[in-house]
Scaffold this motif. Structure first.
Motif, PDB file in Angstrom:
ATOM      1  N   MET A 141       0.820  -1.210   0.000  1.00 56.49           N
ATOM      2  CA  MET A 141       0.000   0.000   0.000  1.00 56.49           C
ATOM      3  C   MET A 141       0.855   1.262   0.000  1.00 56.49           C
ATOM      4  O   MET A 141       0.563   2.231  -0.715  1.00 56.49           O
ATOM      5  CB  MET A 141      -0.941  -0.003   1.204  1.00 56.49           C
ATOM      6  N   ILE A 142       1.923   1.253   0.791  1.00 57.82           N
ATOM      7  CA  ILE A 142       2.801   2.430   0.833  1.00 57.82           C
ATOM      8  C   ILE A 142       3.526   2.601  -0.494  1.00 57.82           C
ATOM      9  O   ILE A 142       3.733   3.722  -0.966  1.00 57.82           O
ATOM     10  CB  ILE A 142       3.787   2.297   2.004  1.00 57.82           C
ATOM     11  N   ALA A 143       3.905   1.493  -1.136  1.00 54.71           N
ATOM     12  CA  ALA A 143       4.548   1.571  -2.452  1.00 54.71           C
ATOM     13  C   ALA A 143       3.606   2.202  -3.480  1.00 54.71           C
ATOM     14  O   ALA A 143       4.030   3.022  -4.299  1.00 54.71           O
ATOM     15  CB  ALA A 143       4.981   0.183  -2.908  1.00 54.71           C
ATOM     16  N   LEU A 144       2.339   1.833  -3.438  1.00 55.45           N
ATOM     17  CA  LEU A 144       1.359   2.447  -4.343  1.00 55.45           C
ATOM     18  C   LEU A 144       1.176   3.923  -4.025  1.00 55.45           C
ATOM     19  O   LEU A 144       1.068   4.763  -4.929  1.00 55.45           O
ATOM     20  CB  LEU A 144       0.015   1.716  -4.238  1.00 55.45           C
ATOM     21  N   LEU A 145       1.147   4.261  -2.739  1.00 53.07           N
ATOM     22  CA  LEU A 145       0.980   5.659  -2.336  1.00 53.07           C
ATOM     23  C   LEU A 145       2.119   6.524  -2.857  1.00 53.07           C
ATOM     24  O   LEU A 145       1.897   7.642  -3.343  1.00 53.07           O
ATOM     25  CB  LEU A 145       0.917   5.736  -0.804  1.00 53.07           C
ATOM     26  N   LEU A 146       3.338   6.006  -2.795  1.00 55.52           N
ATOM     27  CA  LEU A 146       4.518   6.793  -3.150  1.00 55.52           C
ATOM     28  C   LEU A 146       4.816   6.805  -4.640  1.00 55.52           C
ATOM     29  O   LEU A 146       5.489   7.728  -5.123  1.00 55.52           O
ATOM     30  CB  LEU A 146       5.742   6.242  -2.401  1.00 55.52           C
ATOM     31  N   ASN A 147       4.321   5.806  -5.374  1.00 53.26           N
ATOM     32  CA  ASN A 147       4.764   5.655  -6.769  1.00 53.26           C
ATOM     33  C   ASN A 147       3.652   5.683  -7.805  1.00 53.26           C
ATOM     34  O   ASN A 147       3.944   5.556  -8.999  1.00 53.26           O
ATOM     35  CB  ASN A 147       5.534   4.331  -6.912  1.00 53.26           C
ATOM     36  N   HIS A 148       2.418   5.851  -7.382  1.00 51.48           N
ATOM     37  CA  HIS A 148       1.325   5.873  -8.352  1.00 51.48           C
ATOM     38  C   HIS A 148       0.494   7.137  -8.174  1.00 51.48           C
ATOM     39  O   HIS A 148       0.168   7.531  -7.038  1.00 51.48           O
ATOM     40  CB  HIS A 148       0.418   4.652  -8.191  1.00 51.48           C
ATOM     41  N   ILE A 149       0.164   7.770  -9.280  1.00 49.71           N
ATOM     42  CA  ILE A 149      -0.679   8.966  -9.263  1.00 49.71           C
ATOM     43  C   ILE A 149      -2.118   8.543  -9.533  1.00 49.71           C
ATOM     44  O   ILE A 149      -2.397   7.928 -10.570  1.00 49.71           O
ATOM     45  CB  ILE A 149      -0.236   9.974 -10.340  1.00 49.71           C
ATOM     46  N   PRO A 150      -3.046   8.829  -8.602  1.00 48.64           N
ATOM     47  CA  PRO A 150      -4.449   8.439  -8.814  1.00 48.64           C
ATOM     48  C   PRO A 150      -4.980   8.981 -10.137  1.00 48.64           C
ATOM     49  O   PRO A 150      -4.706  10.110 -10.529  1.00 48.64           O
ATOM     50  CB  PRO A 150      -5.175   9.094  -7.624  1.00 48.64           C
ATOM     51  N   GLY A 151      -5.718   8.138 -10.842  1.00 50.33           N
ATOM     52  CA  GLY A 151      -6.271   8.538 -12.135  1.00 50.33           C
ATOM     53  C   GLY A 151      -5.428   8.098 -13.308  1.00 50.33           C
ATOM     54  O   GLY A 151      -5.874   8.182 -14.457  1.00 50.33           O
ATOM     55  N   THR A 152      -4.213   7.640 -13.051  1.00 49.69           N
ATOM     56  CA  THR A 152      -3.358   7.144 -14.124  1.00 49.69           C
ATOM     57  C   THR A 152      -3.347   5.617 -14.098  1.00 49.69           C
ATOM     58  O   THR A 152      -3.888   4.992 -13.186  1.00 49.69           O
ATOM     59  CB  THR A 152      -1.924   7.671 -13.981  1.00 49.69           C
ATOM     60  N   GLN A 153      -2.717   5.032 -15.101  1.00 50.16           N
ATOM     61  CA  GLN A 153      -2.675   3.571 -15.201  1.00 50.16           C
ATOM     62  C   GLN A 153      -1.972   2.970 -13.986  1.00 50.16           C
ATOM     63  O   GLN A 153      -0.950   3.470 -13.525  1.00 50.16           O
ATOM     64  CB  GLN A 153      -1.943   3.168 -16.479  1.00 50.16           C
ATOM     65  N   GLY A 154      -2.558   1.899 -13.451  1.00 48.77           N
ATOM     66  CA  GLY A 154      -2.012   1.263 -12.267  1.00 48.77           C
ATOM     67  C   GLY A 154      -0.687   0.573 -12.519  1.00 48.77           C
ATOM     68  O   GLY A 154      -0.187   0.504 -13.641  1.00 48.77           O
ATOM     69  N   LEU A 155      -0.094   0.044 -11.444  1.00 45.86           N
ATOM     70  CA  LEU A 155       1.203  -0.622 -11.522  1.00 45.86           C
ATOM     71  C   LEU A 155       1.036  -2.126 -11.704  1.00 45.86           C
ATOM     72  O   LEU A 155       0.089  -2.721 -11.192  1.00 45.86           O
ATOM     73  CB  LEU A 155       2.005  -0.353 -10.253  1.00 45.86           C
ATOM     74  N   THR A 156       1.962  -2.732 -12.419  1.00 41.59           N
ATOM     75  CA  THR A 156       1.940  -4.181 -12.602  1.00 41.59           C
ATOM     76  C   THR A 156       2.405  -4.863 -11.309  1.00 41.59           C
ATOM     77  O   THR A 156       3.062  -4.255 -10.456  1.00 41.59           O
ATOM     78  CB  THR A 156       2.862  -4.613 -13.743  1.00 41.59           C
ATOM     79  N   LYS A 157       2.095  -6.134 -11.196  1.00 38.42           N
ATOM     80  CA  LYS A 157       2.509  -6.897 -10.023  1.00 38.42           C
ATOM     81  C   LYS A 157       4.023  -6.881  -9.883  1.00 38.42           C
ATOM     82  O   LYS A 157       4.557  -6.672  -8.774  1.00 38.42           O
ATOM     83  CB  LYS A 157       2.002  -8.346 -10.141  1.00 38.42           C
ATOM     84  N   GLU A 158       4.727  -7.122 -10.979  1.00 38.08           N
ATOM     85  CA  GLU A 158       6.183  -7.201 -10.937  1.00 38.08           C
ATOM     86  C   GLU A 158       6.792  -5.884 -10.452  1.00 38.08           C
ATOM     87  O   GLU A 158       7.689  -5.876  -9.593  1.00 38.08           O
ATOM     88  CB  GLU A 158       6.734  -7.555 -12.322  1.00 38.08           C
ATOM     89  N   ARG A 159       6.306  -4.785 -10.986  1.00 30.60           N
ATOM     90  CA  ARG A 159       6.827  -3.471 -10.594  1.00 30.60           C
ATOM     91  C   ARG A 159       6.479  -3.162  -9.139  1.00 30.60           C
ATOM     92  O   ARG A 159       7.310  -2.653  -8.375  1.00 30.60           O
ATOM     93  CB  ARG A 159       6.244  -2.397 -11.514  1.00 30.60           C
ATOM     94  N   LEU A 160       5.270  -3.482  -8.750  1.00 30.30           N
ATOM     95  CA  LEU A 160       4.801  -3.199  -7.397  1.00 30.30           C
ATOM     96  C   LEU A 160       5.576  -4.004  -6.358  1.00 30.30           C
ATOM     97  O   LEU A 160       5.891  -3.502  -5.265  1.00 30.30           O
ATOM     98  CB  LEU A 160       3.307  -3.475  -7.295  1.00 30.30           C
ATOM     99  N   MET A 161       5.900  -5.232  -6.677  1.00 34.22           N
ATOM    100  CA  MET A 161       6.664  -6.072  -5.749  1.00 34.22           C
ATOM    101  C   MET A 161       8.055  -5.473  -5.494  1.00 34.22           C
ATOM    102  O   MET A 161       8.544  -5.454  -4.363  1.00 34.22           O
ATOM    103  CB  MET A 161       6.782  -7.489  -6.296  1.00 34.22           C
ATOM    104  N   VAL A 162       8.691  -4.981  -6.545  1.00 34.05           N
ATOM    105  CA  VAL A 162      10.016  -4.371  -6.401  1.00 34.05           C
ATOM    106  C   VAL A 162       9.927  -3.105  -5.547  1.00 34.05           C
ATOM    107  O   VAL A 162      10.736  -2.891  -4.630  1.00 34.05           O
ATOM    108  CB  VAL A 162      10.612  -4.036  -7.786  1.00 34.05           C
ATOM    109  N   LEU A 163       8.944  -2.275  -5.826  1.00 32.40           N
ATOM    110  CA  LEU A 163       8.785  -1.019  -5.089  1.00 32.40           C
ATOM    111  C   LEU A 163       8.438  -1.268  -3.622  1.00 32.40           C
ATOM    112  O   LEU A 163       8.908  -0.549  -2.733  1.00 32.40           O
ATOM    113  CB  LEU A 163       7.699  -0.161  -5.746  1.00 32.40           C
TER     114      LEU A 163
END
Length: 244
Positions: A141-163
């Motif tokens: 959840m913190i990785a999504l908070l820091l690296n994803h802008i709401p309203g834009t395309q979400g992150l893939t599993k592989e990228r999210l796991m690394v972050l």
């Protein structure tokens, strides 16, 4: 209009120099500071002639007295808490959504910590899921908070796991230890449950935090978890949020 210049000096003149007055030194302040330093040196100066932090008795200053004052406050709080029964201490901890087990000294130590963000306490009272800190779900959840802008395309599993691994908030390695079928992604299903869910899956197996309703969606919960992660000295993002 005249003929063009033939002298090489005038054919390619240098561009004008623009001076930003906002960054020009204040000469009057500099002179005053120089004069004060000279006067201190002529009077046998010593330490007063060198730079030192503001003392605690000056406006906005700080000094060794601040630590002693804080220690005195903590000592007073400890003394008051020691007067309470174990039952009362556990009630106070339960109200703050803290662990209630352990010796009296452990209970008092938990009560001296900053109170959790109210959103997390409220969710716990409602029996709604709250990721622990540290944990893999909190890291996701913190990785999504820091690296994803709401309203834009979400992150893939592989990228999210690394972050998530990079946040430092997961209790164990996100890839698992190899001795179990489960890894840091195993709890993602739990994040997608509830009303509202904390995380939503988009087309193409991409993930993002929920944003509605604002006061209880995934973004709000992730921000609260981010605060806790910094208080515990876990998050490595280098950008502590307000409330730490």
């Amino acid at each position: 209009k005249g003929d063009p210049p033939t002298d090489k000096v005038h054919q390619n003149p240098a561009p004008p120099v623009v001076v930003n007055t906002n960054f020009m030194p204040n000469t009057s302040n500099t002179a005053a500071a120089t004069g004060a330093a000279s006067a201190a040196a002529s009077n046998g100066g010593g330490d007063d002639a060198t730079f030192s932090p503001q003392r605690s008795d000056s406006p906005g200053g700080f000094g060794p007295d601040d630590d002693s004052q804080q220690q005195n406050v903590n000592a007073e709080q400890v003394a008051e808490l020691k007067k309470l029964s174990m039952t009362r201490l556990k009630e106070m901890l339960k109200e703050r959504d803290e662990k209630t087990g352990g010796k009296k000294e452990e209970l008092i130590s938990r009560l001296l910590k900053p109170r959790k963000p109210e959103l997390l306490i409220l969710r716990a009272r409602r029996k709604e899921y709250v990721p622990k800190v540290p944990s893999s779900n909190a890291a996701l959840m913190i990785a999504l908070l820091l690296n994803h802008i709401p309203g834009t395309q979400g992150l893939t599993k592989e990228r999210l796991m690394v972050l998530a691994e990079e946040t430092g908030v997961s209790k164990e390695s996100m890839s698992g230890d190899g001795s179990s079928f489960y890894d840091g992604w195993s709890g993602m299903k739990q994040l997608q449950e509830g009303d509202p869910a904390l995380v939503r899956r988009e087309k193409g197996h991409r993930y993002s935090l929920t944003t509605q309703p604002p006061e209880s969606a995934g973004v709000a919960v992730a921000n609260a978890l981010h605060i806790l992660a910094h208080r515990e000295g876990l998050c490595t993002c280098g950008n502590p949020p307000n409330g730490v």
